[in-house]
Design a protein around this motif. Structure first.
Motif, PDB file in Angstrom:
ATOM      1  N   GLU A  21      -9.820 -50.392  18.680  1.00 59.77           N
ATOM      2  CA  GLU A  21      -9.436 -49.074  19.181  1.00 59.77           C
ATOM      3  C   GLU A  21      -9.005 -48.194  18.015  1.00 59.77           C
ATOM      4  O   GLU A  21      -9.400 -47.024  17.918  1.00 59.77           O
ATOM      5  CB  GLU A  21      -8.268 -49.247  20.148  1.00 59.77           C
ATOM      6  N   ASP A  32      -8.599 -56.094  20.194  1.00 60.22           N
ATOM      7  CA  ASP A  32      -8.956 -54.878  20.935  1.00 60.22           C
ATOM      8  C   ASP A  32      -8.268 -53.682  20.329  1.00 60.22           C
ATOM      9  O   ASP A  32      -8.892 -52.628  20.136  1.00 60.22           O
ATOM     10  CB  ASP A  32      -8.531 -55.023  22.398  1.00 60.22           C
ATOM     11  N   GLN A  46     -11.381 -45.892  25.594  1.00 57.11           N
ATOM     12  CA  GLN A  46     -11.640 -47.144  24.931  1.00 57.11           C
ATOM     13  C   GLN A  46     -12.324 -48.108  25.884  1.00 57.11           C
ATOM     14  O   GLN A  46     -13.289 -48.756  25.541  1.00 57.11           O
ATOM     15  CB  GLN A  46     -10.322 -47.732  24.455  1.00 57.11           C
ATOM     16  N   ARG A  67      -6.881 -44.770  26.251  1.00 57.81           N
ATOM     17  CA  ARG A  67      -7.105 -46.086  26.824  1.00 57.81           C
ATOM     18  C   ARG A  67      -8.405 -46.109  27.611  1.00 57.81           C
ATOM     19  O   ARG A  67      -9.220 -46.984  27.477  1.00 57.81           O
ATOM     20  CB  ARG A  67      -5.924 -46.356  27.752  1.00 57.81           C
TER      21      ARG A  67
END
Lengths: 151, 400
Positions: free
Chosen positions: B133, B129, B324, B321
């Motif tokens: 990102e 992840d 994302q 965050r």
């Protein structure tokens, strides 16, 4: 003129941050290591004295195989003990010899600790000095805002 | 559909994501990544220790006793030996110990190893992840630096329709429209069917790319695909990430589509990459596009999602965050909706990269298509459509 002073201040600060502070951290870490060693040897002395007091000739103990898995172990003869003398060497001692070695070793460790303590103090003094220098550099045209770092 | 008024906005990507901010965010992600890497190394060490301990425990009971140096404190040893080689004292946790045989100990250790491995897997997922990102941030930064522009259009009447429709897509919503009932019914079947259909469509699209034909037809074609891929997306969510995702995604969809939606089929010029790509397909020789197709899929997906995504995030980089996560939930949907046009999206994008002639890329939300109108569309398509009507109609028929 002003930019020159700025440059100097920056240089001093860099010296404190890049050189003196890491040195200080390193010295403190070294001293802590020696403290650990000192504790190990004082524990060992206590244990040997305990064995002597109880006149133990054989003992059973648990050995850690790793990951907190233990197995029983037997020592048939406790008269001979192998003590770490540094650099990976172990020397076979009797109890009295071991105790003598431990006291010598302790003295040396104490000396080392004192040495490091002095080193740490001097590094702290240097940091203080440089900070004072920065303060003085800035003091003339500006107010005394720059504080000496306190450790 | 598509005959109502259209409003639009043009926003440059760099105004929403300043380059330094993006780089900062990317740096932060990199740091996190290296942190996780260290953690991973530690875990790997633990696993190695564990396996070697298992070997040792299995080997020890082979003999009655082993001569060893018995540690006495940290700095001293006694010569001695291990006895009772089939009795182990194992820590259960919370300083409770239990006596076990070698076999039982091995079982305990194997369970420990399993939990370690699951930790490693979890960590790997997290790292993946983070990598995604990071690449997203990187691509956003580069796009912002290149001066990409986002064009968004609103269409009022369609958006309301779409809102109710997307609501019905959500399995949990009370207002399931009758039209969508059959869709929700057997999603697995639908999924397989749709995937094969989409592949077919893709092939046919490739064949059709050279023809310059009625754009209207194309659009409707796209619409049909679009609505189907929505369904597709649902099934994907159900298959992959489970309920959680499924719920969040349609919800997100709805939100997005209510807010702004979408392009007008009448207007040809202000369209999104997807639509645009179709135009490109029509107008550009296919080789050129494929030549310019250099980006990796992942980055493209993220980039494209990033583009469509911006309104939701309001351009706040500090909430990386959240961005994302949004994009994550979105990306499957984009994927799903894109297969028909995916290739062309990428090509159109990279075209911007290579030839700076275009000052911006154009973004659109194609998802918002009217499902109810699709049926009528296709029929009209068949009558009026010259070329792509065939695949679409087939597609349609199979679906129903």
């Amino acid at each position: 003129m002003d930019s020159l002073r700025q440059e100097k201040v920056q240089k001093f600060e860099e010296f404190v941050d890049r050189r003196l502070k890491p040195d200080l951290v390193h010295a403190i870490a070294e001293r802590d290591k020696i403290f650990d060693q000192q504790k190990i040897f004082s524990d060992l002395r206590k244990n040997i004295e305990n064995l002597e007091k109880n006149s133990v000739t054989s003992l059973r103990t648990l050995v850690n195989l790793g990951s907190e898995v233990y197995m029983q172990a037997e020592v048939p003869d406790t008269q001979h003990i192998f003590v770490d003398v540094g650099l990976g060497f172990h020397v076979e001692f009797t109890w009295s010899e071991a105790l003598k070695f431990i006291s010598l070793r302790k003295e040396k460790l104490e000396r080392q600790i004192e040495e490091y303590t002095r080193l740490i103090a001097s590094i702290k003094a240097q940091i203080k000095l440089v900070c004072e220098g920065i303060r003085e550099l800035l003091q003339i045209p500006e107010e005394k805002t720059v504080e000496g770092r306190v450790f | 559909m598509g005959k109502s008024e259209v409003k639009g906005t043009v926003t440059s990507l760099s105004s929403m994501f300043p380059a330094e901010e993006t780089q900062k965010a990317a740096k932060m992600v990199e740091e996190k990544l290296s942190e996780k890497q260290n953690e991973m190394n530690q875990l790997k060490e633990f696993i190695a220790d564990n396996t070697s301990l298992i070997n040792l425990v299995q080997k020890l009971p082979d003999e009655l006793h082993h001569d060893i140096m018995v540690p006495f404190g940290k700095a001293a040893f006694f010569p001695g030996r291990l006895i009772h080689t089939n009795e182990f004292l194992v820590l259960l946790g919370e300083s409770y110990y239990t006596e076990r045989t070698a076999k039982q100990t091995v079982e305990i250790l194997k369970r420990r190893g399993k939990s370690l491995e699951s930790k490693v897997d979890a960590l790997k997922a997290v790292m993946q992840d983070l990598k995604a990102e990071a690449s997203f941030f990187d691509s956003t930064a580069s796009e912002a630096a290149e001066g990409l522009v986002e064009i968004r259009e609103y269409e009022e009447d369609n958006s309301t329709k779409w809102a109710s429709q997307s609501g019905s897509l959500e399995l949990e919503t009370p207002s399931v429209a009758e039209a969508d009932n059959k869709m929700g019914a057997s999603e697995d079947d639908d999924y397989a069917r749709i995937m094969s259909r989409l592949e077919e469509l893709e092939k046919e699209e490739l064949a059709a790319e050279d023809n310059e034909e009625n754009l209207e037809d194309e659009d409707e074609d796209a619409n049909a695909v679009e609505s189907d891929s929505n369904e597709d997306e649902l099934t994907k969510a159900a298959e992959g990430d489970g309920d959680e995702d499924e719920l969040t995604k349609p919800a997100f969809h709805r939100k997005k589509d209510e807010g702004y939606s979408y392009l007008d089929h009448g207007q040809r010029y202000s369209e999104s990459p997807r639509k645009q790509l179709q135009q490109f397909n029509d107008k550009e020789p296919i080789e050129e596009m494929s030549n310019k197709y250099k980006h990796q899929d992942l980055t493209n997906q993220f980039a494209s999602t990033g583009l469509t995504e911006e309104p939701v995030t309001k351009g706040e980089i500090s909430h990386g965050r959240i961005i994302q996560e949004d994009t994550k939930t979105l990306s499957p949907s984009i994927n799903a909706s894109a297969p028909f046009e995916k290739k062309s999206v990428q090509t159109s994008k990279s075209e911007f990269d290579s030839s700076k002639a275009f000052t911006g890329s154009i973004v659109e939300h194609t998802q918002n298509l009217d499902k109810s109108s699709v049926g009528t569309n296709t029929t009209s398509l068949q009558s009026s459509g010259s070329q792509p009507s065939k695949p679409v109609s087939r597609f349609k028929m199979q679906r129903k």
